[in-house]
Design an enzyme around this catalytic site. Structure first.
Site, PDB file in Angstrom:
ATOM      1  N   LYS A  60       0.822  -1.216   0.000  1.00 26.04           N
ATOM      2  CA  LYS A  60       0.000   0.000   0.000  1.00 26.04           C
ATOM      3  C   LYS A  60       0.855   1.264   0.000  1.00 26.04           C
ATOM      4  O   LYS A  60       0.481   2.272  -0.610  1.00 26.04           O
ATOM      5  CB  LYS A  60      -0.976   0.011   1.176  1.00 26.04           C
ATOM      6  CG  LYS A  60      -0.364  -0.126   2.550  1.00 26.04           C
ATOM      7  CD  LYS A  60      -1.459  -0.199   3.617  1.00 26.04           C
ATOM      8  CE  LYS A  60      -0.863  -0.377   5.005  1.00 26.04           C
ATOM      9  NZ  LYS A  60      -0.193  -1.685   5.161  1.00 26.04           N
ATOM     10  N   ARG A 137      -6.684   2.429  11.709  1.00 28.97           N
ATOM     11  CA  ARG A 137      -6.594   0.978  11.817  1.00 28.97           C
ATOM     12  C   ARG A 137      -7.750   0.387  12.613  1.00 28.97           C
ATOM     13  O   ARG A 137      -7.919  -0.830  12.631  1.00 28.97           O
ATOM     14  CB  ARG A 137      -5.267   0.571  12.461  1.00 28.97           C
ATOM     15  CG  ARG A 137      -4.055   0.886  11.584  1.00 28.97           C
ATOM     16  CD  ARG A 137      -2.788   0.327  12.157  1.00 28.97           C
ATOM     17  NE  ARG A 137      -1.643   0.570  11.288  1.00 28.97           N
ATOM     18  CZ  ARG A 137      -0.418   0.122  11.529  1.00 28.97           C
ATOM     19  NH1 ARG A 137      -0.180  -0.586  12.623  1.00 28.97           N
ATOM     20  NH2 ARG A 137       0.568   0.389  10.687  1.00 28.97           N
ATOM     21  N   ARG A 171      11.572 -10.091   1.457  1.00 22.28           N
ATOM     22  CA  ARG A 171      12.052  -8.722   1.631  1.00 22.28           C
ATOM     23  C   ARG A 171      13.509  -8.689   2.089  1.00 22.28           C
ATOM     24  O   ARG A 171      13.921  -9.461   2.959  1.00 22.28           O
ATOM     25  CB  ARG A 171      11.179  -7.975   2.649  1.00 22.28           C
ATOM     26  CG  ARG A 171       9.797  -7.683   2.137  1.00 22.28           C
ATOM     27  CD  ARG A 171       9.035  -6.706   2.996  1.00 22.28           C
ATOM     28  NE  ARG A 171       8.715  -7.221   4.313  1.00 22.28           N
ATOM     29  CZ  ARG A 171       7.757  -6.716   5.094  1.00 22.28           C
ATOM     30  NH1 ARG A 171       7.050  -5.682   4.674  1.00 22.28           N
ATOM     31  NH2 ARG A 171       7.523  -7.239   6.279  1.00 22.28           N
ATOM     32  N   ARG A 215      14.904  -8.453   7.690  1.00 20.57           N
ATOM     33  CA  ARG A 215      14.328  -7.944   8.940  1.00 20.57           C
ATOM     34  C   ARG A 215      14.169  -9.082   9.929  1.00 20.57           C
ATOM     35  O   ARG A 215      13.776 -10.200   9.570  1.00 20.57           O
ATOM     36  CB  ARG A 215      12.965  -7.301   8.669  1.00 20.57           C
ATOM     37  CG  ARG A 215      13.047  -5.944   8.055  1.00 20.57           C
ATOM     38  CD  ARG A 215      11.697  -5.376   7.664  1.00 20.57           C
ATOM     39  NE  ARG A 215      10.614  -5.670   8.595  1.00 20.57           N
ATOM     40  CZ  ARG A 215       9.412  -5.087   8.539  1.00 20.57           C
ATOM     41  NH1 ARG A 215       9.165  -4.194   7.590  1.00 20.57           N
ATOM     42  NH2 ARG A 215       8.476  -5.390   9.392  1.00 20.57           N
ATOM     43  N   ARG A 226       1.121 -11.826  12.187  1.00 22.52           N
ATOM     44  CA  ARG A 226       0.855 -10.441  11.831  1.00 22.52           C
ATOM     45  C   ARG A 226      -0.374 -10.351  10.918  1.00 22.52           C
ATOM     46  O   ARG A 226      -1.227  -9.470  11.086  1.00 22.52           O
ATOM     47  CB  ARG A 226       2.086  -9.866  11.126  1.00 22.52           C
ATOM     48  CG  ARG A 226       2.174  -8.341  11.115  1.00 22.52           C
ATOM     49  CD  ARG A 226       3.363  -7.904  10.287  1.00 22.52           C
ATOM     50  NE  ARG A 226       4.613  -8.412  10.798  1.00 22.52           N
ATOM     51  CZ  ARG A 226       5.685  -8.655  10.067  1.00 22.52           C
ATOM     52  NH1 ARG A 226       5.655  -8.460   8.768  1.00 22.52           N
ATOM     53  NH2 ARG A 226       6.794  -9.100  10.612  1.00 22.52           N
TER      54      ARG A 226
END
Length: 280
Positions: A60, A137, A171, A215, A226
Site C-alpha cells: 500500500k 486501523r 524482503r 528484517r 501479523r
C-alpha cells in the site's frame, strides 16, 4: 462496481484542528452517501483526501506514494510520522521512545496528535489534500478522523495470504544504502475461479547484492501471526467504510507492472497519467 466516494468541496482542514481533541471523546455524524467516481478533467479543482488500507506486505505504501506523485498531494504514512518524531527533540519523542522500546502500541491520542501536526503544517504550505497510509486501523480511529476531515475514498488493496507470506519472506534491505528489495519470485496458480498471480523479484544492483539483510521479524511464524491480527482488526474497519459507500476493494493482479495500470483504470486516472507521460 460499487460506488466510490469523491470529494467535490474545498478542503475542510483549516477549520478542523480545534475540533481534533474534542472528537476523541465524541461520536461524529454520519455523512451522506457519496456519488460515483467520475472521470476528471481537472484534478486541481477537487480535494484528494484518501485512505489506503491493506495487509502488511501488500504494497500500500508503494501505490499510495505513486498516486501521491501523480495527483500532487502528500503521501502521509503514520509510521514515518512516528519515526520522525523519535528522531527529533519534540515533546513526544521521549514518551514515544519508551513506548517503542517496551514493544507497546502507540496510543490513538499520540497518533492523532502527530497527524494533526502534519496536516496543519501542510495547510500552511497550501496543501489541499492527502493520501493516508497506515491510518486509521480501528473504528475508533476512523470515527476520530471522520470528525476531523472528510475522507472521500478508502482503497483496500488485497492479495492472497500465500502471496503476502512469500512477499514478506522475500524482503531484503541493503545495510549500506538502506534501499528495499525483494528476492521472491511469486507464481501462484489460479484455482477455483481465482486468477493466477505472478510477481517478478525486485533484485538489487550489483553493488548492493552482497550487503542484503533480512528484517528480524520477517519469519514465517511472525508474518502469519501479523496477518492474523490484521485480519481480525481490519474486518470491522472495512465494514465501517463499506457501509458509508467509501470502500473500494482492489485485488492486485500481480506486481507493479500488472497492477498499476489496472488501479489507475479503476480510479479513472489512466488518462491523467498518459497526459503527464506525454508532457514529460
Amino acid at each position: 462496481m460499487a460506488a466510490i466516494s469523491r470529494l467535490t468541496k474545498p478542503s475542510t482542514l483549516s477549520s478542523s484542528f480545534p475540533r481534533l481533541w474534542r472528537s476523541i471523546t465524541t461520536t461524529s455524524t454520519t455523512q451522506s452517501p457519496p456519488s460515483t467516481l467520475s472521470r476528471r478533467s481537472d484534478l486541481n479543482s477537487r480535494s484528494i483526501q484518501w485512505v489506503f488500507l491493506g495487509c502488511p506486505g501488500v504494497g500500500k505504501g508503494t501505490y499510495a506514494s505513486r498516486l501521491s506523485k501523480l495527483l500532487g498531494v502528500p503521501h502521509i504514512a503514520t509510521g514515518d510520522l512516528v519515526r520522525h518524531e523519535l528522531s527529533s527533540s519534540g515533546p513526544l519523542s521521549t514518551q514515544l521512545a519508551d513506548i517503542v522500546n517496551k514493544g507497546q502500541l502507540v496510543s490513538d491520542e499520540i497518533i492523532i496528535s502527530l497527524l494533526s501536526k502534519r496536516l496543519e503544517v501542510g495547510e500552511t504550505k497550501g496543501e489541499s489534500g492527502f493520501i493516508l497510509d497506515g491510518f486509521p486501523r480501528t473504528i475508533r480511529q476512523a470515527e476520530i478522523l471522520e470528525g476531523v476531515t472528510d475522507i472521500g475514498l478508502v482503497v483496500n488493496l488485497r492479495l492472497p495470504e500465500q502471496a503476502l507470506i512469500e512477499k514478506c519472506l522475500g524482503r531484503r534491505i541493503c545495510n549500506q544504502c538502506g534501499k528495499n528489495f525483494n528476492v521472491a519470485t511469486i507464481d501462484i496458480k489460479g484455482e477455483n475461479g481465482k486468477p493466477e498471480i505472478r510477481m517478478a523479484p525486485l533484485n538489487p544492483p550489483a553493488q548492493c547484492a552482497s550487503k542484503l539483510i533480512t528484517r528480524a521479524d520477517d519469519t514465517e511464524e511472525v508474518v502469519k501471526e501479523r496477518l492474523r491480527v490484521y485480519g481480525e482488526m481490519s474486518q470491522p474497519l472495512e465494514e465501517f467504510y463499506r457501509s458509508r459507500g467509501k470502500l473500494l476493494e482492489f485485488d492486485l493482479p500481480g506486481g507493479i507492472p500488472e497492477s498499476w495500470p489496472k488501479l489507475l483504470e479503476v480510479l479513472n486516472l489512466d488518462e491523467q497519467e498518459e497526459k503527464l507521460t506525454a508532457t514529460a
